[in-house]
Design an enzyme around this catalytic site. Structure first.
Site, mmCIF file in Angstrom:
data_model
loop_
_atom_site.group_PDB
_atom_site.id
_atom_site.type_symbol
_atom_site.label_atom_id
_atom_site.label_comp_id
_atom_site.label_asym_id
_atom_site.label_seq_id
_atom_site.Cartn_x
_atom_site.Cartn_y
_atom_site.Cartn_z
ATOM 1 N N ARG A 92 0.806 -1.196 0.079
ATOM 2 C CA ARG A 92 0.030 0.180 0.047
ATOM 3 C C ARG A 92 0.927 1.381 0.077
ATOM 4 N NH1 ARG A 92 -2.799 -3.821 3.163
ATOM 5 N NH2 ARG A 92 -1.690 -3.214 4.931
ATOM 6 N N GLU A 147 5.554 -10.716 14.136
ATOM 7 C CA GLU A 147 4.901 -11.403 15.332
ATOM 8 C C GLU A 147 5.407 -12.791 15.607
ATOM 9 O OE1 GLU A 147 0.868 -10.759 15.190
ATOM 10 O OE2 GLU A 147 0.468 -11.532 17.386
HETATM 11 P P1 AMP Z 1 4.041 -2.658 11.960
HETATM 12 O O1 AMP Z 1 5.526 -3.157 11.625
HETATM 13 O O2 AMP Z 1 3.549 -3.398 13.425
HETATM 14 O O3 AMP Z 1 4.138 -1.096 12.334
HETATM 15 O O4 AMP Z 1 2.791 -2.817 10.823
HETATM 16 C C1 AMP Z 1 2.902 -2.111 9.912
HETATM 17 C C2 AMP Z 1 2.376 -2.965 8.614
HETATM 18 O O5 AMP Z 1 1.450 -3.881 8.719
HETATM 19 C C3 AMP Z 1 2.088 -1.741 7.639
HETATM 20 O O6 AMP Z 1 2.502 -2.138 6.364
HETATM 21 C C4 AMP Z 1 0.475 -1.985 7.692
HETATM 22 O O7 AMP Z 1 -0.055 -2.003 6.219
HETATM 23 C C5 AMP Z 1 0.153 -3.504 8.260
HETATM 24 N N1 AMP Z 1 -0.723 -3.341 9.443
HETATM 25 C C6 AMP Z 1 -0.457 -3.769 10.735
HETATM 26 N N2 AMP Z 1 -1.570 -3.488 11.461
HETATM 27 C C7 AMP Z 1 -2.426 -2.911 10.537
HETATM 28 C C8 AMP Z 1 -3.939 -2.964 10.786
HETATM 29 N N3 AMP Z 1 -4.680 -3.044 12.314
HETATM 30 N N4 AMP Z 1 -4.671 -2.435 9.893
HETATM 31 C C9 AMP Z 1 -4.254 -2.306 8.680
HETATM 32 N N5 AMP Z 1 -2.870 -2.688 8.453
HETATM 33 C C10 AMP Z 1 -2.026 -3.104 9.387
#
Ligand code: AMP
Length: 182
Positions: free
Chosen positions: A65, A102
């Site tokens: 995205r 995770e």
């Molecule tokens: P993080 O590495 O935990 O900051 O996760 C960010 C990535 O995961 C981004 O590319 C987001 O598009 C996706 N992502 C994580 N949580 C969500 C959520 N609740 N809704 C949509 N996309 C998410």
């Protein structure tokens, strides 16, 4: 045209899907925002607003995205666009970084000639949660000698603390809307 605030417009255009991709997650789906001409334009305009008129060499977008938003942001700033992809997708020689998800590890990469040392780069993705993805992308850009002037996201999930991880790398974070929880 009603003069709603940018945040109100964007929140109204983002769809929340409960329990996707797994139970307990509230997935913030920005495809509805992308499909709404006014919301898409307002989001891109608001993301670039602090840098309008200043020199930005490249916009780096995180698969997938971040490509859609980053391409629009790059066009708006008259900057080049650099894709940061999951490993194995780019055809030329790459530089790579591992980061933890995770469950387990993943790797992302970019072309080794995509950035020239000293270039000013803005990182773009749709959402920051724990910040692990954006932190790895920022480190990769910094290892290439980029000056990462900002990391920009439409959505922040502040309870997960991602912003602090990026700021700890000396990079300011810009987000447009926030949701509590995860
Ligand atoms: P993080 O590495 O935990 O900051 O996760 C960010 C990535 O995961 C981004 O590319 C987001 O598009 C996706 N992502 C994580 N949580 C969500 C959520 N609740 N809704 C949509 N996309 C998410």
């Amino acid at each position: 045209m009603t003069d709603t605030s940018v945040a109100e417009d964007l929140l109204a255009a983002i769809r929340t899907i409960p329990d996707y991709p797994k139970e307990g997650i509230l997935f913030r789906d920005i495809t509805t925002l992308l499909g709404d001409a006014r919301a898409f334009r307002r989001a891109v305009d608001a993301l670039v607003q602090p840098w309008a008129g200043s020199k930005v060499d490249k916009v780096a977008g995180i698969e997938a995205r971040g490509f859609i938003l980053g391409g629009a942001v790059a066009h708006q700033l008259s900057a080049g666009f650099v894709p940061i992809r999951k490993k194995g997708k780019l055809p030329y020689e790459t530089v790579r970084i591992a980061y933890s998800l995770e469950y387990g590890l993943d790797e992302m990469e970019m072309h080794k000639d995509a950035i020239v040392a000293g270039e000013k780069v803005i990182l773009v993705d749709d959402l920051i949660a724990t910040g692990g993805t954006a932190e790895a992308a920022t480190k990769l850009l910094q290892q290439m000698g980029a000056e990462v002037v900002a990391a920009c996201f439409i959505v922040d999930l502040p309870d997960l603390g991602g912003r602090k991880r990026i700021e700890a790398l000396g990079v300011p974070v810009r987000t447009l809307v926030a949701y509590p929880g995860h």
